[in-house]
Write a protein that holds these residues in place. Sequence first.
Motif, short mmCIF file in Angstrom:
data_model
loop_
_atom_site.label_atom_id
_atom_site.label_comp_id
_atom_site.label_asym_id
_atom_site.label_seq_id
_atom_site.Cartn_x
_atom_site.Cartn_y
_atom_site.Cartn_z
N ILE A 290 -9.13 4.14 -4.88
CA ILE A 290 -9.05 3.18 -5.99
C ILE A 290 -7.90 2.20 -5.75
CG2 ILE A 290 -8.45 3.01 -8.45
CD1 ILE A 290 -10.17 5.65 -8.80
N LEU A 291 -6.79 2.73 -5.25
CA LEU A 291 -5.65 1.87 -4.92
C LEU A 291 -6.02 0.91 -3.79
CD1 LEU A 291 -2.63 1.14 -5.23
CD2 LEU A 291 -2.12 2.98 -3.58
N ALA A 292 -6.69 1.42 -2.77
CA ALA A 292 -7.09 0.55 -1.65
C ALA A 292 -7.99 -0.57 -2.14
CB ALA A 292 -7.80 1.38 -0.58
N ALA A 293 -8.92 -0.23 -3.04
CA ALA A 293 -9.82 -1.25 -3.58
C ALA A 293 -9.02 -2.29 -4.35
CB ALA A 293 -10.89 -0.60 -4.46
N GLU A 294 -8.05 -1.82 -5.14
CA GLU A 294 -7.23 -2.72 -5.94
C GLU A 294 -6.44 -3.69 -5.05
OE1 GLU A 294 -7.14 -2.80 -9.25
OE2 GLU A 294 -5.51 -4.27 -9.45
N LEU A 295 -5.94 -3.14 -3.93
CA LEU A 295 -5.12 -3.95 -3.02
C LEU A 295 -5.96 -4.63 -1.94
CD1 LEU A 295 -2.14 -1.47 -2.56
CD2 LEU A 295 -2.13 -3.60 -3.89
N LYS A 296 -7.28 -4.40 -2.00
CA LYS A 296 -8.20 -4.94 -0.99
C LYS A 296 -7.77 -4.52 0.41
CE LYS A 296 -10.14 -8.61 -3.77
NZ LYS A 296 -9.72 -7.96 -5.01
N MET A 297 -7.39 -3.28 0.53
CA MET A 297 -7.02 -2.72 1.83
C MET A 297 -8.15 -1.81 2.31
SD MET A 297 -3.03 -1.59 1.46
CE MET A 297 -2.85 -0.99 3.13
N ASP A 298 -8.19 -1.60 3.61
CA ASP A 298 -9.15 -0.65 4.16
C ASP A 298 -8.70 0.78 3.80
OD1 ASP A 298 -11.42 -0.38 6.41
OD2 ASP A 298 -9.98 1.28 6.54
N ALA B 171 -8.97 3.51 5.35
CA ALA B 171 -8.33 4.23 6.46
C ALA B 171 -6.89 3.74 6.64
CB ALA B 171 -9.13 4.01 7.75
N GLU B 172 -6.73 2.45 6.54
CA GLU B 172 -5.40 1.86 6.74
C GLU B 172 -4.39 2.37 5.71
OE1 GLU B 172 -5.52 -2.37 6.25
OE2 GLU B 172 -3.33 -2.54 6.39
N ILE B 173 -4.82 2.44 4.45
CA ILE B 173 -3.87 2.86 3.41
C ILE B 173 -3.47 4.32 3.60
CG2 ILE B 173 -5.51 3.57 1.61
CD1 ILE B 173 -3.67 2.00 -0.37
N ARG B 174 -4.39 5.11 4.08
CA ARG B 174 -4.07 6.52 4.34
C ARG B 174 -3.08 6.63 5.50
NH1 ARG B 174 -9.14 6.71 1.95
NH2 ARG B 174 -9.37 8.44 0.49
N LEU B 175 -3.39 5.93 6.58
CA LEU B 175 -2.50 6.00 7.77
C LEU B 175 -1.08 5.55 7.40
CD1 LEU B 175 -5.07 4.60 10.36
CD2 LEU B 175 -4.12 6.93 10.33
N LYS B 176 -1.01 4.61 6.48
CA LYS B 176 0.30 4.07 6.09
C LYS B 176 1.15 5.09 5.35
CE LYS B 176 2.24 -0.08 4.10
NZ LYS B 176 2.61 -0.62 5.41
N ASN B 177 0.49 5.98 4.60
CA ASN B 177 1.23 6.89 3.71
C ASN B 177 1.39 8.32 4.23
OD1 ASN B 177 1.93 5.49 1.00
ND2 ASN B 177 -0.16 4.79 1.45
N PHE B 178 0.73 8.61 5.34
CA PHE B 178 0.79 9.99 5.86
C PHE B 178 2.22 10.41 6.19
CE2 PHE B 178 -3.73 9.87 7.88
CZ PHE B 178 -4.28 10.43 6.74
N VAL B 179 2.51 11.68 5.97
CA VAL B 179 3.69 12.31 6.56
C VAL B 179 3.52 12.20 8.08
CG1 VAL B 179 4.94 14.49 6.84
CG2 VAL B 179 3.92 13.89 4.61
N GLY C 288 0.79 -1.23 0.00
CA GLY C 288 0.00 0.00 0.00
C GLY C 288 0.82 1.28 0.00
N THR C 289 2.13 1.16 0.06
CA THR C 289 2.97 2.36 0.04
C THR C 289 2.89 3.01 -1.35
OG1 THR C 289 4.47 1.33 1.60
CG2 THR C 289 5.29 3.27 0.42
N ILE C 290 2.48 4.26 -1.38
CA ILE C 290 2.40 4.98 -2.66
C ILE C 290 3.81 5.43 -3.02
CG2 ILE C 290 1.46 7.02 -3.83
CD1 ILE C 290 -0.81 6.91 -1.63
N THR C 291 4.23 5.10 -4.26
CA THR C 291 5.60 5.43 -4.65
C THR C 291 5.67 6.54 -5.69
OG1 THR C 291 5.54 3.67 -6.30
CG2 THR C 291 6.42 3.10 -4.12
#
Lengths: 775, 284
Positions: free
Chosen positions: A384-392, A394-402, A308-311
Amino acid sequence: MATTITRPKTLIGKAIRRREDPRLITGTATYVEDIKMPGMHYAVVVRSPHAAAKIRSIDTSKAAARPGVVAIFTGQDVSKVGPVPCGASLPGLRVPNHTILATDRVYYAGHPVAVVVATDRYIAADAADDVEVDWEVLKAVADPLKALEPGAPAVHPQWPDNKAFDFHQEHGDIDKAFAEADVIVKQRILSQRLIPTPMETRGVVAEWRAADRALNLYSSTQIPHLLRSMVAQMLGLEENRLRVVAPEVGGGFGCKLNVYAEEALMGFVAMKINKPVKWIETRRENYLTTIHGRGHVDDYELSAKRDGTITGIKLRIIQDLGAYHQLLTPAIPTLSVLMMPGLYKTQNIFADIVGVFTNCVPTDAYRGAGRPEATHGIERMVDILAAELKMDPAEIRLKNFVQPNEFPFPTATGLIYDSGDYAAPLKKALDIAEYEKLRREQSESRKQGRLMGIGMSAYGEICAFGPSPATPAGGWESATVKIEPSGKVTVLTGTSPHGQGEETTFAQIAADELGVDIDDVLVVHGDTALVQYGIGTFGSRATAVGGTAVYFALQDLKAKIKKFGAMLLNSDDVTLANGQCIDNKTGASKSVQEIAAASYRAMQLPPNTEPGMVSTHFWEPPNFTFPFGAHLVVTEVDRDTGAVKVVRYIAVDDCGNILNPLIVTGQVHGGVAQGIGQALYEQAVYDEAGQLITGELMDYAVPKAHMLPWIESDHTVTPTPVNPLGVKGVGEAGTIGCSPAVVNSVVDALSPLGVKHIDMPMTPEKIWKLIRSAQ
Amino acid sequence: MIPQTFDYTAPATLDQALALIAQGAKPLAGGMSLIPMMKLRLAAPEHLVDIGRLKELNYIREDAGALHLGAGCTHYEVETSPLLRGKCPLLSETAAHIGDVQVRNMGTIGGSIAHADPSADYPAALQALEAKIVLRGAQSQRTVAASAFFLDTFATALEPGEIVSEIIVPVEEAGAGASYQKMAQPASGFAIVGVAARLRRSGGKIAMARIGVTGLAGRSFRATAAEKALENTAGSAAEIQAAAALVAQGVEANSDLHASAEYRKHLAAVYAGRALFAALARTA
């Protein structure tokens, strides 16, 4: 005499009712339309009914023959007036010559071609109908994608590709990010054209005092001083001979952060006829000729790792500019690029903008101005990325925040985020919503065949515009604070509030700093003859920049009060508190009022100190501020009709310190209303011939109260280090955070049907078609 | 608003008003449609006769088993009249769906139906109620059925010189239930589709069904095929859905920015179903 020191009475942070409201809600405020002058004349602008046409000739004879018609001016008559200014500059920018009246050709429906001036507004309107223009109608193009196709009608014949500019920005190694990605998601996302729709349309009164060689211009504007500079230049009048007054302004939302043809035109007319003249825009004119907002076609690509890390982020913006550049038109999409990483860490970005001319009214700043588009884009893409990766989501956002320990944080687009704890509002919103329970409810409701959605956005903003080098016209703000001989306090602010409540918040600041009663403080704004030069109110800047200028002017005054107080008390050790200057040794005191009187009476002066009690401060901000927050929206879609119901709306906004929670909540409510307007209802629609078919409130769906949900507004507080008040700005937050949360929620509701994206506005018919095609 | 020049008369009696209208003056009631058209200069009447202030046109009374409404009753008066709410609640319910409070305070039932906007709310109810509409001219008075009054978009049975003076609706009988359901156009509040349903149950069967539809086509109409399909049935969910599906059959539907013809037809069936279910639930 010893004075009893009472508990400090602070106003900052208190929900004080807006001091401007009584005149507004009793209908006694003075708007431009309320200004009456002896000998007032009335102007009506004759406008093009066509989106593209050549003017073969204009016959004004019938109109001129009407009794009461005083003058008619066409494009030839105003040829010495300078063009409507574009304040933005980009490399290679094509700038059409935007004369205040069309000369040989018109470029959008509503384009002004003549002005009729009469002793009475009814006569002026009748005479305007009598002006006969011989048109050669040309092919128009209203859709920016069609405008880019080969062979499309040229909006400006000298630029057949209809491109006003290409803009490119990149950072990091985008190719590597995409080459090494585990997953890449792509989506075209539209941010439709919107019509700002302030309750008060534009309006101008111009009064020429020939004997004084002075022009008074009353205009419904957000930027009286900038307007003065630019209209003076257009008219060839010395700037100090022009006074601009922004009286009560009934909403702007960015559309009055501009310089319009009619503002210079009325000045021209008043100088020609030597009488005051009034022009009030009708709602139809407002829709046709005041700037629109948004108008983006955005192609996004996100690269990410499996976890889920956005690169990396790629963004190609096609910006519908309309036919001309208004004050900031081409700059608006560059703000979208600045904001494109959102709250996320990635340092790899690639952005292209194509600015496209169309035969439509120009787009420009509308509440959020480029940042809602960017936030909508990134927050949709993350879902859309979260849906693709079947992630929640909220979780994908928390993972990528500064992260909180990474501030000040340099972004991939060249900004320095000031302060933040981006997880805090999101977690708070999840808590308020009881997120896990809500997901269980959703799962149950899906079993019953219901379409319930949960969507969120985590948004960031660029506010408090801004450091001067990063703005087109200076980004500082000014304040003068005067303590009058009677002890009453006058604050003159260079901002130009028009609904934001600074007559209250600035008075709170002054009353607290000086220890005086808030009712002793008057906040004055919007008159270039009274107020020192200022920049104005836009970009969520007034309190963070203008309030800070007030704060620093007050610090100067406090030092001066203490000097006078020490002199009067014959002390070298004084404290200023609760409106009293106190001798720390004896406890003797003098009130601020007494000291102010003594400073004007000037029987005795402290060393190296001038009489009087006035301080002016121009404050240059060292950075923007970066408010943030999270909105969470629960929706339910009616499977039979496609209608969307917003069941819950939770807004957790972090705008730094809060001076007045009542005003902050009001700003959030208004912003969310406009965000929901974009998400569900509003769209400016032009037909193929360039006619605006949403030209009236009968067809352009501004949400009414009954169309909006209850808004649960809450906050986290992360002060900014950029200014001593710790405030970040909140005027645009609601709009920026809103639309992606609503769309994410509805996409979530329809996700069991395989729906991955929906463009705005999410009308019932659009949703119904999605449901039907899934079945 | 800056309209073109016009004369304005506010006569004291209906006869005076009708005399002026016979000479070509345009009647003005609540002004909720005419004034916006004058604002946009799409209408430029030379002479307005204000009939909105005539007490003669402002009454709601019961007479011989029917309810008589003066054409000058405002939507608010129709919405809140205890007589109507008790004896013809469908009309009050429909009035409550019109516009917003300001519009309901100004607009009149006579003005609305004379204007015959194809998306107005009242026509659905008036069709379902088999209302009669009284038309008066300076020298004439006649009564036409709602089904014969609404002819097409902005077109009615009114002849030059005539105005709508009264609307007659029945007192609902025991065992009747009715409902008006609509999807509102989000900008104007007019009906994208609106359906008024009236049912009466007797002996476990639907003895009477009346369905009025607005917004769907150029004129409001009664969905008689759907009515027939429902009468003498038990009113099961399946029977109601089957009847509702007939409402838009064969109709040439309107299409605009807010709803395509195809969507409108779909909505007509959905809202007919909703109105019928709600009406059925209200039958005693």
